[in-house]
Design a protein around this motif. Structure first.
Motif, PDB file in Angstrom:
ATOM      1  N   GLY A   1       0.820  -1.210   0.000  1.00  0.00           N
ATOM      2  CA  GLY A   1       0.000   0.000   0.000  1.00  0.00           C
ATOM      3  C   GLY A   1       0.854   1.259   0.000  1.00  0.00           C
ATOM      4  N   LEU A   2       1.927   1.255   0.795  1.00  0.00           N
ATOM      5  CA  LEU A   2       2.845   2.397   0.814  1.00  0.00           C
ATOM      6  C   LEU A   2       3.518   2.593  -0.538  1.00  0.00           C
ATOM      7  CD1 LEU A   2       4.599   1.984   4.276  1.00  0.00           C
ATOM      8  CD2 LEU A   2       3.094   3.847   3.575  1.00  0.00           C
ATOM      9  N   ALA A   3       3.934   1.494  -1.134  1.00  0.00           N
ATOM     10  CA  ALA A   3       4.599   1.582  -2.437  1.00  0.00           C
ATOM     11  C   ALA A   3       3.658   2.153  -3.492  1.00  0.00           C
ATOM     12  CB  ALA A   3       5.099   0.207  -2.866  1.00  0.00           C
ATOM     13  N   VAL A   4       2.413   1.758  -3.443  1.00  0.00           N
ATOM     14  CA  VAL A   4       1.428   2.227  -4.419  1.00  0.00           C
ATOM     15  C   VAL A   4       1.056   3.681  -4.153  1.00  0.00           C
ATOM     16  CG1 VAL A   4      -0.964   1.942  -5.171  1.00  0.00           C
ATOM     17  CG2 VAL A   4       0.516  -0.056  -4.915  1.00  0.00           C
ATOM     18  N   ALA A   5       0.869   4.033  -2.894  1.00  0.00           N
ATOM     19  CA  ALA A   5       0.420   5.386  -2.546  1.00  0.00           C
ATOM     20  C   ALA A   5       1.534   6.410  -2.660  1.00  0.00           C
ATOM     21  CB  ALA A   5      -0.139   5.393  -1.123  1.00  0.00           C
ATOM     22  N   GLY A   6       2.758   5.983  -2.452  1.00  0.00           N
ATOM     23  CA  GLY A   6       3.861   6.940  -2.410  1.00  0.00           C
ATOM     24  C   GLY A   6       4.028   7.444  -0.994  1.00  0.00           C
ATOM     25  N   LEU A   7       4.931   8.361  -0.812  1.00  0.00           N
ATOM     26  CA  LEU A   7       5.259   8.808   0.540  1.00  0.00           C
ATOM     27  C   LEU A   7       4.751  10.200   0.878  1.00  0.00           C
ATOM     28  CD1 LEU A   7       8.904   7.453   0.778  1.00  0.00           C
ATOM     29  CD2 LEU A   7       6.813   6.439   1.678  1.00  0.00           C
ATOM     30  N   SER A   8       4.002  10.826   0.002  1.00  0.00           N
ATOM     31  CA  SER A   8       3.518  12.171   0.322  1.00  0.00           C
ATOM     32  C   SER A   8       2.444  12.093   1.395  1.00  0.00           C
ATOM     33  CB  SER A   8       2.967  12.858  -0.925  1.00  0.00           C
ATOM     34  OG  SER A   8       1.793  12.211  -1.352  1.00  0.00           O
ATOM     35  N   PRO A   9       2.356  13.102   2.281  1.00  0.00           N
ATOM     36  CA  PRO A   9       1.359  13.071   3.355  1.00  0.00           C
ATOM     37  C   PRO A   9      -0.062  12.908   2.824  1.00  0.00           C
ATOM     38  CG  PRO A   9       2.918  14.840   3.721  1.00  0.00           C
ATOM     39  CD  PRO A   9       3.221  14.273   2.368  1.00  0.00           C
ATOM     40  N   ARG A  10      -0.357  13.535   1.694  1.00  0.00           N
ATOM     41  CA  ARG A  10      -1.710  13.436   1.135  1.00  0.00           C
ATOM     42  C   ARG A  10      -2.045  11.986   0.775  1.00  0.00           C
ATOM     43  NH1 ARG A  10      -3.385  14.475  -4.441  1.00  0.00           N
ATOM     44  NH2 ARG A  10      -5.628  14.311  -4.398  1.00  0.00           N
ATOM     45  N   SER A  11      -1.100  11.294   0.129  1.00  0.00           N
ATOM     46  CA  SER A  11      -1.371   9.916  -0.284  1.00  0.00           C
ATOM     47  C   SER A  11      -1.425   8.976   0.926  1.00  0.00           C
ATOM     48  CB  SER A  11      -0.334   9.435  -1.288  1.00  0.00           C
ATOM     49  OG  SER A  11       0.952   9.431  -0.726  1.00  0.00           O
ATOM     50  N   LEU A  12      -0.641   9.249   1.960  1.00  0.00           N
ATOM     51  CA  LEU A  12      -0.673   8.402   3.164  1.00  0.00           C
ATOM     52  C   LEU A  12      -1.976   8.602   3.932  1.00  0.00           C
ATOM     53  CD1 LEU A  12       2.978   8.641   4.495  1.00  0.00           C
ATOM     54  CD2 LEU A  12       1.886   6.732   3.340  1.00  0.00           C
ATOM     55  N   SER A  13      -2.497   9.791   3.949  1.00  0.00           N
ATOM     56  CA  SER A  13      -3.732  10.027   4.707  1.00  0.00           C
ATOM     57  C   SER A  13      -4.938   9.377   4.038  1.00  0.00           C
ATOM     58  CB  SER A  13      -3.978  11.526   4.882  1.00  0.00           C
ATOM     59  OG  SER A  13      -4.245  12.133   3.631  1.00  0.00           O
ATOM     60  N   THR A  14      -4.844   9.101   2.742  1.00  0.00           N
ATOM     61  CA  THR A  14      -5.964   8.445   2.058  1.00  0.00           C
ATOM     62  C   THR A  14      -5.838   6.931   2.079  1.00  0.00           C
ATOM     63  OG1 THR A  14      -4.830   8.541  -0.074  1.00  0.00           O
ATOM     64  CG2 THR A  14      -6.290  10.388   0.482  1.00  0.00           C
ATOM     65  N   GLN A  15      -4.726   6.452   2.565  1.00  0.00           N
ATOM     66  CA  GLN A  15      -4.497   5.020   2.622  1.00  0.00           C
ATOM     67  C   GLN A  15      -5.247   4.417   3.813  1.00  0.00           C
ATOM     68  OE1 GLN A  15      -0.498   2.957   1.701  1.00  0.00           O
ATOM     69  NE2 GLN A  15      -0.501   3.524   3.816  1.00  0.00           N
ATOM     70  N   ASP A  16      -5.884   3.292   3.586  1.00  0.00           N
ATOM     71  CA  ASP A  16      -6.679   2.700   4.663  1.00  0.00           C
ATOM     72  C   ASP A  16      -5.986   1.517   5.322  1.00  0.00           C
ATOM     73  OD1 ASP A  16      -9.027   0.697   2.724  1.00  0.00           O
ATOM     74  OD2 ASP A  16      -6.906   1.048   2.475  1.00  0.00           O
ATOM     75  N   THR A  17      -4.650   1.434   5.230  1.00  0.00           N
ATOM     76  CA  THR A  17      -3.948   0.324   5.891  1.00  0.00           C
ATOM     77  C   THR A  17      -3.343   0.766   7.182  1.00  0.00           C
ATOM     78  OG1 THR A  17      -1.964   0.799   4.608  1.00  0.00           O
ATOM     79  CG2 THR A  17      -3.431  -0.941   3.804  1.00  0.00           C
TER      80      THR A  17
END
Length: 194
Positions: free
Chosen positions: A178-194
């Motif tokens: 999930g991290l690899a797919v979302a990337g490391l930006s705060p915006r992408s991490l906050s939308t991640q549900d893992t």
């Protein structure tokens, strides 16, 4: 296994494959060839005749899982959102690799020169199966230019190999995927549900 082989050779191969599947499930990619021979009731030369390398053993053991993942890629091709279809398939590759000990090692690069004799047939089959999913996602602008299925399989394998000794390897592998797919930006991490 060639059809023209003697019946006893085909039985030996089937028995060896069944034992090898059990040993790899229990001990991973490092399963002992000698133990496989003992359990199957054959000599180690017989094991080495059927599986001349560890990669050959892992490829044979992983065959049905590779076929299932390839079939799943075909099912997902053309269905729904192209990015979602690609990510669903890659998530299933990660899950299969976590649950099927030895599969990640069968997919890993071994440093052999790329030629027909040394080709990693497991990885090649998954790359071929995943190519339509990736092409569609790339055409829709959902994947960066230059990304290959080989890149994605390598990423999945790396995640699985890095988490195989974690207390909950499945959850850890999915989180890292999930991290690899979302990337490391705060915006992408906050939308991640893992």
């Amino acid at each position: 296994m060639p059809e023209h082989q003697r019946a006893d050779a085909r039985r030996n191969y089937a028995r060896l494959l069944a034992v090898a599947e059990e040993e790899v499930a229990a001990h991973g990619a490092g399963a002992s060839l000698e133990q496989i021979a003992r359990t199957a009731g054959v000599g180690s030369a017989t094991v080495r005749r059927h599986f001349p390398t560890r990669r050959a053993l892992l490829t044979a053991v992983s065959g049905s899982r590779i076929e299932a993942l390839s079939a799943r890629a075909h099912e997902l091709t053309g269905s729904g959102d192209s990015r979602d279809a690609l990510l669903e398939w890659l998530g299933e590759v990660v899950t299969y690799c976590v649950t099927a000990r030895g599969l990640a090692a069968a997919l890993a690069l071994d440093g052999a020169e790329p030629d027909p004799v040394h080709e990693n047939s497991c990885s090649a089959a998954l790359e071929e199966a995943g190519e339509p999913l990736l092409r569609r996602a790339a055409a829709d602008g959902a994947v960066a230019d230059g990304v290959t299925v080989a890149d994605l399989i390598t990423l999945a394998v790396g995640i699985v190999l890095a988490t195989e000794h974690h207390p909950d390897p499945g959850a850890r592998a999915q989180r890292l995927f999930g991290l690899a797919v979302a990337g490391l930006s705060p915006r992408s991490l906050s939308t991640q549900d893992t």
